[in-house]
Write an enzyme that holds these catalytic residues in place. Structure first.
Site, mmCIF file in Angstrom:
data_model
loop_
_atom_site.group_PDB
_atom_site.id
_atom_site.type_symbol
_atom_site.label_atom_id
_atom_site.label_comp_id
_atom_site.label_asym_id
_atom_site.label_seq_id
_atom_site.Cartn_x
_atom_site.Cartn_y
_atom_site.Cartn_z
ATOM 1 N N LYS A 198 4.806 0.249 10.404
ATOM 2 C CA LYS A 198 4.749 1.491 9.633
ATOM 3 C C LYS A 198 4.243 2.635 10.504
ATOM 4 C CE LYS A 198 3.770 0.184 4.803
ATOM 5 N NZ LYS A 198 2.740 0.283 3.748
ATOM 6 N N ARG A 223 6.264 -12.957 8.795
ATOM 7 C CA ARG A 223 6.971 -11.714 8.515
ATOM 8 C C ARG A 223 8.267 -11.682 9.315
ATOM 9 N NH1 ARG A 223 2.887 -7.989 10.292
ATOM 10 N NH2 ARG A 223 3.620 -6.840 8.499
ATOM 11 N N GLU A 276 0.872 -1.180 0.000
ATOM 12 C CA GLU A 276 0.000 0.000 0.000
ATOM 13 C C GLU A 276 0.908 1.228 0.000
ATOM 14 O OE1 GLU A 276 -2.173 0.964 3.574
ATOM 15 O OE2 GLU A 276 -3.524 2.311 2.501
#
Length: 562
Positions: free
Chosen positions: A274, A264, A40
């Site tokens: 983020k 991850r 994104e």
RNA sequence: UACCCCGUAGUGUAACGGUAGCACAACAGAUUUUGGUUCUGUUUGUCAUGGUUCGAAUCCAUGCGGGGUAACCA
């Protein structure tokens, strides 16, 4: 150089290779392998994304397939072209080039058509419930949800309402489109998830064409399907979403990619969130998204990490479904291994101590030859000016050295790298008793560092000629956090309290003259100290270097022990 | 006390029913004009308990432990 460099090492295999092998054997995708990296554009990519990029592009390469770059841009209020550009730079920097370039917004019209089809099949409805009601009716992890009052609205009415939503007749939040699945489903994602919300917002690509935007869950799987993605690789937290994506695809009878989840990357002493990274940037705690302390790709690039090192690191850590915490030392080791082969050596003194060679003629300059990289003879040699006044590292002198200290001390002889052998005669102190200068003698017969009588010295230290030295700003970087596992910080504590206040310290160093005019991005080793690179803040008047990573340091380890 | 996923040296990861290996870290030594590099060696491991099997890290059951999931975020 060495012969085994020529032998191509196949990348390590992992469970996803096995899955793809099975598909290729069964013919499920006709032998086709097509992956995608779907960020994104609402922030900068970090090391965790690097793992995903290496995985997706690596898989495509391994199986001779393709890999797309797709921006998941379904939330116009958070996304921006700045991030799109940065992400493309980062992917390319890592050494990958995408086959197809897509944006979820490319598919908005098709997605809208799918939504109408769901409505027509009686599988979606327009809900007028306020946010709080929808939330309350969703139930909890242990309790079933309740049906919305609008759940049984007729197909005709749903269609008409949905079209009016699209036409912009309603304000934000007035209606949403929801899938009609099962409010009692044990998987929360299946409890009539939201498909569309009204947002009168400017989209970074579609402008004001749309005032309703699809949600991620609705969008993601359809985009994979439309792009012909065979293997939709994603992280573990989307495992519970897979049944929903499968449902979306199957009720419309579309091409069905296989989603595969992997763990991850988590690294010690840093964060991959983020949101937290954005907070550091906005609070000014760091110099920006590309601050060398940031785990962003832009940050590590500015720090001096190399794409080759990063790719090697990603191969080392492997791919599994185990949610672990990887030691920062694994990353640093990969970077050192890469830089060791390639980075030319120079000398720079970070904490200068003046040395006067009392028997060296004043005003005289002697030039000696220095090897640029002992790991790579093809990098040649350079000349080093040597004169009466020098700087050496303060840490390389001790007045009362412990047994394990090999370096300079009163009465002791050491080698100046590529220079001469010198012997310390006297330590000059200031009023406070701090050593501020050394008076030494040099042996004129030892030019280049070789003694004609073959006598041994216990150590070789780095130095620069004071008259020729280039003062430079050197930024020393250390781990971002003091706590190994940032996830261990209790909820009632502020995570920012665990930041390492010494993550950056700036010193004025004295560098050998060859380092005077290096361009931003130039990488080298300062002998015995570490790998450094020229920062973008560098100017002609004041060079700025970043410490990428230290060298391994046996002496520092010994000190820590005692 | 719902559903899903995961448990192999300190950390990360191999072993696809047949000798538990690799990397990083740690430790010891050799080499070295970087206390770097390189080389050699050492320590440390299958979450537990049952079961299936000639044989289980691997298959099954139960337990224990860890993670994820209840945004009109992605």
């Amino acid at each position: 150089m060495s012969t085994d460099d020529a032998v191509p090492v196949p990348p390590p295999r992992h469970f996803i290779h096995d899955i793809v092998d099975e598909h290729n054997q069964s013919g499920r995708f006709g032998g086709r392998v097509h992956t995608r990296f779907p960020p994104e554009p609402n922030g900068y990519l970090h090391i965790g994304h690097a793992k995903s990029i290496c995985l997706n592009f690596g898989l495509a390469k391994y199986f001779d397939g393709k890999c797309n770059l797709r921006f998941d841009d379904t939330n116009p209020t958070k996304e921006d072209q700045e991030y799109v550009d940065a992400i493309m730079d980062d992917v390319r920097w890592l050494g990958f080039e995408w086959d197809g370039l897509y944006y979820a917004s490319d598919f908005f019209e098709q997605l809208y058509q799918y939504a109408e089809q769901l409505i027509q099949k009686g599988l979606a409805y327009v809900d007028s419930s306020p946010v709080e009601t929808i939330r309350a009716q969703r139930g909890s992890l242990t309790e079933a949800g309740k049906h919305s009052a609008d759940r049984d609205r007729s197909v005709e009415e749903n269609l008409a309402l949905f079209r009016r939503m699209k036409a912009g007749e309603f304000p934000d939040g007035k209606y949403v489109l929801r899938a009609k699945i099962d409010m009692a489903h044990p998987n929360m994602n299946m409890r009539d998830p939201l498909l569309y919300r009204i947002r009168h917002a400017e989209h970074h690509r579609t402008g004001d064409t749309w005032c309703l935007y699809p949600l991620y869950d609705f969008t993601h799987g359809y985009c994979d399907s439309l792009e012909g993605i065979t293997h939709s690789i994603c992280t573990l937290e989307f495992e519970n979403h897979r049944p929903l994506y499968d449902w979306f695809i199957d009720v419309l009878g579309l091409f069905h990619p296989q989603q595969i989840e992997f763990a991850r990357l988590n690294l010690t002493y840093t964060v991959m969130s983020k949101r937290k990274l954005l907070e550091l940037v906005e609070a000014g705690t760091v110099r920006g998204w590309d601050d060398p302390r940031m785990p962003t790709i832009a940050g590590i690039r500015r720090r001096g990490y190399t794409p080759e090192g990063m790719r090697a690191f990603c191969e080392t850590i492997g791919v599994t479904k185990f949610n672990g915490l990887t030691d920062l030392s694994v990353l640093e080791s990969a970077i050192r291994a890469d830089l060791n082969k390639r980075a030319p050596r120079y000398m720079g003194v970070i904490n200068p101590l003046k040395v006067v060679l009392t028997n060296f003629p004043e005003g005289h300059v002697e030039y000696t030859d220095a090897v640029n990289n002992p790991e790579d003879p093809s990098q040649g040699t350079r000349q080093l000016p040597f004169s009466r006044e020098l700087y050496i590292e303060h840490d390389d002198f001790m007045e009362n050295p412990p047994k394990q200290f090999f370096r300079l001390a009163p009465g002791r002889e050491v080698r100046l790298r590529w220079g001469f052998l010198i012997t310390c005669q006297e330590a000059v102190k200031d009023a406070a008793g701090k050593v501020i200068e050394l008076r030494c003698t040099y042996d004129p017969a030892t030019k280049g560092g070789n003694a004609p009588d073959n006598r041994k010295v216990k150590s070789t230290i780095h130095w620069v000629s004071a008259a020729h030295a280039v003062p430079a700003e050197v930024r020393l970087y250390d781990k971002l956090f003091n706590i190994e596992n940032v996830a261990d910080i209790p909820d009632d504590k502020d995570w920012k309290d665990y930041l390492n206040p010494a993550s950056e310290s700036t010193v004025t160093a004295q560098l050998e003259p060859a380092l005077a005019d290096k361009p931003a991005g130039f990488q080298c080793q300062f002998e015995r100290l570490g790998y450094f690179c020229v920062d973008k803040d560098t100017t002609k008047d004041r060079p700025v270097f970043n410490r990428t990573v230290t060298l391994k340091d046996e002496w520092a380890k010994l000190q820590k022990k005692s």
